[in-house]
Design a protein around this motif. Structure first.
Motif, PDB file in Angstrom:
ATOM      1  N   GLU A 395     -10.683  -2.112  -2.892  1.00  0.00           N
ATOM      2  CA  GLU A 395      -9.530  -1.314  -2.370  1.00  0.00           C
ATOM      3  C   GLU A 395      -9.951   0.157  -2.066  1.00  0.00           C
ATOM      4  N   GLY A 398     -11.814  -0.439   1.154  1.00  0.00           N
ATOM      5  CA  GLY A 398      -9.868  -0.249   2.078  1.00  0.00           C
ATOM      6  C   GLY A 398      -9.742   1.659   2.119  1.00  0.00           C
ATOM      7  N   ARG A 399      -9.838   2.400   1.208  1.00  0.00           N
ATOM      8  CA  ARG A 399      -9.992   3.694   0.961  1.00  0.00           C
ATOM      9  C   ARG A 399     -11.049   4.367   2.274  1.00  0.00           C
ATOM     10  N   VAL A 401     -12.283   3.101   4.469  1.00  0.00           N
ATOM     11  CA  VAL A 401     -11.926   2.656   5.971  1.00  0.00           C
ATOM     12  C   VAL A 401     -10.814   3.228   6.708  1.00  0.00           C
ATOM     13  N   ARG A 402      -9.700   3.890   5.404  1.00  0.00           N
ATOM     14  CA  ARG A 402      -8.401   4.571   6.083  1.00  0.00           C
ATOM     15  C   ARG A 402      -8.518   5.791   6.247  1.00  0.00           C
ATOM     16  N   GLU A 403      -9.978   5.957   5.553  1.00  0.00           N
ATOM     17  CA  GLU A 403     -10.557   8.131   5.748  1.00  0.00           C
ATOM     18  C   GLU A 403     -12.141   8.137   5.128  1.00  0.00           C
TER      19      GLU A 403
END
Length: 834
Positions: A395, A398-399, A401-403
């Motif tokens: 998780e 993913g966080r 990679v997004r920001e």
């Protein structure tokens, strides 16, 4: 024998060998004396007592009404050998030089951004980058006057930089207190190990700041202030301590004002120029006009004064982006570019995820690394990858990679462990604890720095790998050994010829003056209400408890002074309900004039001027508050209301207030701040005693023996009255001692005379002259005992009662006039040179 450090942790006690003690630790333990380790518990108790007596506090969640948390200090120091310090010192000096060069470029030509040696998003995207400071060269050309580096040791004993602090690094005051306490507990070891002293570095800082400050256009002496967020900040103790140690004026933002691009201090004498600020406020709060508009900690227009070159701010505003963990990964290349040198002191491996290559390298490292926010300040929580489950790690990936810009990954390194002494239920023993060392680089001139030979060692609490005071950690003194001579520098200046000494009066800020004024008022108010409460409880359980005039008087003064609320039945109607209400209300801090409220307000006013109070004064106040509320809880335990216990608590409080008053009288310099403190105390006394005596005439209690004795007791004059007037119980004798006698410090005549004198001194009037404000108080020299004791046609002492009313009214009027005259600077005519 002490257990070794945990696996993969450097063992300070054994120097990494995990077998024999390090030579310096052997020498340390040799100096424990004949009692050896058996004496360490006694030294620990002495340490804890010294922390309490010195009033050293660190408040994680500063609460105006809560108890202050004592500073946590471990018994053993961290001992750093000369060889280890040499490597560390050289690396820190190189780093502070590098950071100062980075700041000069970022706020100047911005060549580093153009060449992408520093990503613009990491610098200009950081909320701590101040565009208002671009193109500004500070006085002296130095931007970093104090820089702190948090260091850790790897398993082989090499030092690594974990983080850096450049806005307002904390610790310089606490480490001084740590040194004073621990060096006194182990004086022989301190001398034998040749521990380097600290005072020379502080002296160099103070001298360098004064030398770099802009010169006053009118030739005035250089004034430097220490800017604090205020007494509710968690490190306020340190701010007050440093200001006193360095000889600086401790100020809050409201103490300063900008006029015509120059900075001024609001004092009782008007506005006085300020040439330098040592700030303990984060940059974003410095100027509500250009930075955070909701800030009440800064000074409107301060950045304009900085841009005009009229004030030095240490550190220069705008360095917050350097505190980002993401910066650390770019420093090796920056060092080669700006200094032509490789970094001598490496940082932990760091990846700012805003770059694709760094992101790809960082993601696989999440389970072994530490996830840190890129742009949020040092208080933001870090996440240890090894504590995450597989799902949680995914998780986080993913966080990120997004920001990606928002996160930085740093390598994890087990912290070195140092010995600590633990005593308690499980026995006495030495235990290893993880620690981190904060080292300070201090400017000693333009573009010149030295490293403070010591530091703030922070020890992690048991089973934790994060060395944080906010998470329940402790601290330790840091002993840096030297192979040369120990520096004997002190902060005392070299002796000057007697004829060269000029007396410089201590400036009193308007805020400090107001707090001193209210400190005096609340000291007197606390004593008055405590004395009245004790008297009421004694009367309600004494021989005169059935006297209607006396009970009516107690009801009137009790309500007027907050001992009972208006809804409580009068004492004549229900003595026991009235008595229980007094006991129940003593510690009620919601009622504006209860004893507990006044005592808490006293401590609050004292905390705002703590730098002006001795340690003993402060401790008396703190202990009085703690013991009073503890005693009140016992007096009302299990729903019972014990008058006997309440009287005991009140008597203890009266003893404490006598000590406070004595310290204010005999332990403080007679400057204008003290005069306002004294004025506040006597103003309060005048109004309280005059109104209480007036009500005794109004209710008729003074004409009965019980009421007569009660008013004499309230004036704290029972022994004096009976020794001077024997068995007399008449009004002339009462008026002579309690109103006319100017040798009795509890009489209205003495109080009025003292008030008039204090007010004349405040106004700067020549001896013998009384300014208009002093004439607010009735002149006791005009009082005549014969005239005051005349009765009118109705048999009343009308002239005496009118005088009492005049004194009461004067106290109210004087309070308003003092506030308007001394505690605000709204008059634009009040400027420098006026």
């Amino acid at each position: 024998m002490a257990p070794p450090a945990a696996s993969a942790h450097y063992d300070e006690l054994r120097g990494g060998s995990r077998e024999a003690l390090g030579q310096h630790w052997e020498r340390f333990f040799e100096h424990l004396g004949p009692a050896g380790f058996a004496d360490l518990n006694r030294r620990t108790l002495n340490l804890e007592r010294q922390v309490r007596d010195n009033g050293i506090t660190y408040n994680v969640y500063a609460d105006a009404h809560g108890p202050q948390r004592p500073w946590s200090l471990d018994l053993f120091p961290l001992v750093v050998t000369p060889q280890a310090w040499q490597q560390l010192e050289a690396g820190v000096l190189q780093r502070v030089k590098l950071l100062d060069r980075v700041l000069a470029d970022v706020y100047g030509p911005q060549d580093l951004l153009a060449r992408n040696l520093l990503p613009p998003a990491l610098v200009q995207g950081h909320p701590g980058y101040l565009r208002a400071m671009h193109g500004v060269t500070p006085p002296g050309g130095t931007r970093l006057h104090i820089a702190a580096f948090d260091l850790a040791r790897d398993e082989q004993g090499a030092w690594w930089v974990v983080s850096q602090r450049t806005q307002a690094p904390s610790g310089l005051g606490y480490l001084l207190e740590n040194r004073l306490i621990i060096s006194r507990l182990f004086p022989e070891a301190f001398r034998d190990l040749k521990v380097q002293r600290l005072a020379g570095t502080y002296r160099a800082l103070a001298d360098a700041l004064r030398a770099m400050c802009p010169r006053d256009p009118d030739g005035r002496d250089t004034r430097i202030v220490l800017l604090t967020p205020g007494p509710y900040n968690e490190t306020y103790f340190e701010h007050a301590y440093l200001a006193r140690y360095l000889g600086l004026t401790l100020v809050e933002g409201s103490d300063l004002t900008v006029r015509g691009d120059r900075l001024f201090l609001k004092t009782l004498q008007g506005l006085e120029p300020v040439h330098g600020i040592l700030k303990r406020v984060d940059d974003e709060f410095l100027d509500p006009l250009e930075l955070r508009s909701d800030s009440h900690l800064g000074v409107p227009g301060l950045l304009q004064a900085v841009r005009a070159g009229n004030v030095l701010v240490a550190n220069a505003p705008g360095s917050a982006f350097l505190e980002s963990t993401g910066i650390l990964g770019f420093l090796p290349a920056l060092s080669r570019h700006l200094l032509g040198e490789e970094l001598q002191l490496p940082s932990l491996p760091t990846w700012w995820c805003g770059e694709r290559a760094a992101l790809e390298a960082a993601l696989p490292q999440i389970p072994q690394g530490v996830i840190k926010p890129t742009y949020i300040g040092p208080g933001a929580a870090a996440v240890l990858g090894r504590t995450l489950t597989r799902r949680a790690a995914d998780e986080w990936a993913g966080r990120i990679v997004r920001e990606p810009d928002e996160y930085t990954l740093q390598g994890y390194m087990p912290l070195a462990q140092m010995p600590t002494w633990k005593h308690g239920m499980e026995g006495d023993r030495i235990l290893p604890r993880s620690y981190m060392l904060r080292v300070f680089a201090i400017a000693d001139g333009p573009q010149s720095w030295r490293v403070l030979p010591g530091g703030l060692t922070r020890i992690a609490s048991a089973n934790l790998e994060i060395a944080s005071m906010q998470r329940g950690g402790s601290s330790a003194d840091t002993w840096v050994m030297t192979e040369g001579e120990v520096d004997a520098t002190t902060l005392l200046h070299h002796e000057q010829p007697a004829g060269d000494i000029a007396h410089h009066g201590r400036s009193v800020t308007s805020r400090a003056a107001e707090n001193l004024f209210w400190l005096g008022r609340y000291t007197e108010r606390t004593e008055n209400t405590a004395r009245l409460a004790r008297l009421a409880l004694e009367v309600l359980n004494g021989e005169d408890q059935s006297s209607p005039p006396l009970l009516a008087w107690l009801t009137e003064v009790g309500r007027a002074n907050g001992l009972v609320v208006a809804a409580v039945p009068p004492a004549l109607q229900s003595r026991r309900v009235f008595e229980r209400s007094i006991v129940a209300g003593l510690a009620d801090t919601r009622t504006a004039t209860s004893v507990g409220y006044n005592l808490r307000a006293l401590r609050s006013a004292a905390s705002a001027v703590r730098e002006r109070l001795s340690v003993e004064q402060w401790n008396v106040i703190v202990r009085a508050e703690q013991e009073f509320f503890r005693g009140c809880a016992m007096a009302t335990e299990d729903g019972e209301f014990s008058s006997v216990e309440a009287i005991r608590v009140l008597e203890a409080l009266l003893g404490a207030t006598a000590a406070m008053t004595g310290a204010q009288t005999d332990r403080m310099t007679r400057d204008d701040g003290w005069r306002l403190l004294s004025t506040g105390r006597h103003l309060e006394r005048l109004g309280f005693l005059a109104s209480a005596l007036g009500w005794s005439f109004d209710k008729g209690s003074v004409f009965e023996e019980g009421g007569f004795e009660a008013i004499v007791a309230l004036f704290d004059s029972t022994i004096t009255f009976h020794s001077q007037y024997q068995q007399r119980h008449d009004i002339p004798a009462l008026a002579d001692l309690l109103v006319i006698d100017r040798d009795n410090p509890r009489s209205l005549g003495w109080v009025a005379q003292t008030l008039r004198g204090r007010l004349a001194k405040l106004a700067g009037s020549p001896a013998g002259e009384k300014p208009e404000i002093a004439q607010t108080v009735p002149d006791p020299q005009a009082w005549s005992l014969a005239a005051l004791c005349e009765r009118d046609a109705d048999g009343r002492y009308a002239k005496l009662e009118q005088l009492l009313q005049d004194c009461t009214d004067a106290a109210f009027r004087l309070s308003d006039e003092l506030g308007g005259r001394y505690f605000t600077h709204s008059d634009t005519r009040q400027s420098v040179g006026a």
